[in-house]
Write an enzyme that holds these catalytic residues in place. Structure first.
Site, mmCIF file in Angstrom:
data_model
loop_
_atom_site.group_PDB
_atom_site.id
_atom_site.type_symbol
_atom_site.label_atom_id
_atom_site.label_comp_id
_atom_site.label_asym_id
_atom_site.label_seq_id
_atom_site.Cartn_x
_atom_site.Cartn_y
_atom_site.Cartn_z
ATOM 1 N N SER A 219 1.028 -1.188 -0.045
ATOM 2 C CA SER A 219 -0.006 -0.034 -0.329
ATOM 3 C C SER A 219 0.987 1.427 0.017
ATOM 4 C CB SER A 219 -0.819 0.120 1.185
ATOM 5 O OG SER A 219 -1.848 0.787 1.227
ATOM 6 N N ASP A 306 -10.040 -5.626 -3.849
ATOM 7 C CA ASP A 306 -9.339 -4.707 -3.057
ATOM 8 C C ASP A 306 -10.282 -3.119 -3.258
ATOM 9 O OD1 ASP A 306 -7.659 -2.587 -1.782
ATOM 10 O OD2 ASP A 306 -5.925 -3.696 -2.519
ATOM 11 N N HIS A 342 -7.560 -5.871 0.831
ATOM 12 C CA HIS A 342 -6.567 -5.266 0.726
ATOM 13 C C HIS A 342 -5.097 -5.639 1.517
ATOM 14 C CE1 HIS A 342 -4.061 -1.515 0.279
ATOM 15 N NE2 HIS A 342 -4.054 -1.314 1.336
#
Length: 364
Positions: A219, A306, A342
């Protein structure tokens, strides 16, 4: 009443009181005079400082005072130091064969790091100190420098799960805590986080001999990883490999699609103010530009479901990298089926195999 009756009584044989030393009195009086003379200067200095602060405040709009720190808070979320009941100095309570230590990338900045050795060396690690762990970096098992996303710290459940999976897969894992996160000191900035990543990579490189090292970003950490990789590439020291888990193209695109900020899409003026605030704080994390300058093996991992960083951004980044790389076989993307969102790609049964096969092929 006679005058002698008004005088203080004296004890026969007692020594007479000595008068104050003239030098002490004179020094004290000089100090008083100096302080009195400095009052106008100090008042003038204080007035100038107040005027400067006032001018600085009034020269900017209210939004310029509010939005930069607000965006910084929303991007890094480093104030959210969860889970709360984890002693970061004692990682063995959460994950086996792991030691905690600290490195210093800059003066007054100290980073916490967990070193987890491969599970195959778990028995060897029992009761060993930090020196043993450092020596273990030369054992030939590949090393991953893990750069996490925003919020929480290296003891977050999804990060511990990933480290365990990688350790079971035969990797050393260095879980780096950026400045301002967890128990690390300092304040997070894009430049600062990049320096932290480079410091951790070079620290490991200096102790690993010929063992390959992979920069792994998740991320927000993908932006940190490509920033660091680009700088190392420019130095003539390209990293051995890069893994980007749930990456974005750049932080501007990622921000306007972040669940907490999607509402601003409906208000163009507010959106522009947010973007201006990010430019002012020098927040870019330009993965889409960075990958154009890399030559290291690059693996992109992304989940179909996600919702934090949609799959389309991972695909766009892969296309940009594939077009830019001279050796196309060095770029690969793996798309994960729904169910892992995610943070939990590591739960996919084929996860570790995909990573290990790619790195083995590139490092052969």
């Amino acid at each position: 009443m006679d005058a002698p009756d008004c005088e203080a009584a004296t004890v026969p044989g007692a020594p007479a009181a000595e008068p104050p030393a003239p030098d002490c009195v004179a020094s004290w009086w000089d100090m008083v005079l100096r302080n009195l003379r400095s009052v106008p200067y100090n008042c003038s200095t204080l007035g100038r400082k107040i005027a400067a602060l006032y001018n600085d405040f009034t020269s900017k709009s209210l939004s310029e005072h509010i939005f930069p720190p607000l965006m910084e808070m929303l991007i890094y979320v480093n104030f959210f130091k969860a889970p709360l009941l984890v002693d970061l100095k004692k990682p063995e309570s959460k994950i086996a064969h792991t030691v905690n230590f600290y490195i210093r990338p800059e003066p007054r900045v100290i980073l916490g790091v967990w070193h987890t050795v491969p599970s195959c060396r778990g028995d060897d690690a029992k009761g060993k100190d930090r020196c043993w762990y450092e020596e273990a970096l030369r054992d030939g098992n590949p090393i991953i420098v893990y750069l996490h996303g925003s919020a929480e710290h290296r003891g977050a459940p999804h990060r511990i799960k990933l480290v365990k999976v990688l350790s079971d897969g035969g990797f050393h894992v260095l879980s780096v805590e950026y400045r301002g996160f967890g128990d690390s000191t300092g304040k997070p900035t894009e430049e600062g986080l990049t320096v932290d990543a480079i410091c951790a990579y070079e620290w490991a490189k200096a102790r690993s001999g010929d063992t390959p090292i992979c920069l792994w970003g998740h991320s927000l950490g993908t932006g940190v990883a490509t920033n660091a990789a680009k700088i190392l590439e420019e130095k003539g020291c390209p990293v051995d490999a890069i893994v980007l888990e749930a990456p974005f193209t750049n932080i501007w695109v990622a921000t306007i699609n972040y669940p907490l900020l999607k509402i601003y899409k409906k208000f163009p003026r507010c959106l522009k103010t947010l973007m201006d605030a990010m430019k002012k704080d020098k927040m870019f994390f330009p993965n889409d530009e960075n990958v154009k300058h890399l030559s290291s093996p690059l693996l992109i991992l992304h989940g179909e479901d996600d919702k934090t960083v949609p799959l389309e951004y991972g695909k766009q980044l892969y296309e940009i990298a594939y077009q830019a790389y001279r050796h196309k076989e060095r770029v690969k993307m793996v798309i994960f089926p729904p169910g892992f969102q995610h943070n939990w790609l590591c739960k996919w049964p084929q996860f570790i195999g995909s990573v290990r096969d790619f790195l083995r092929e590139q490092w052969a």
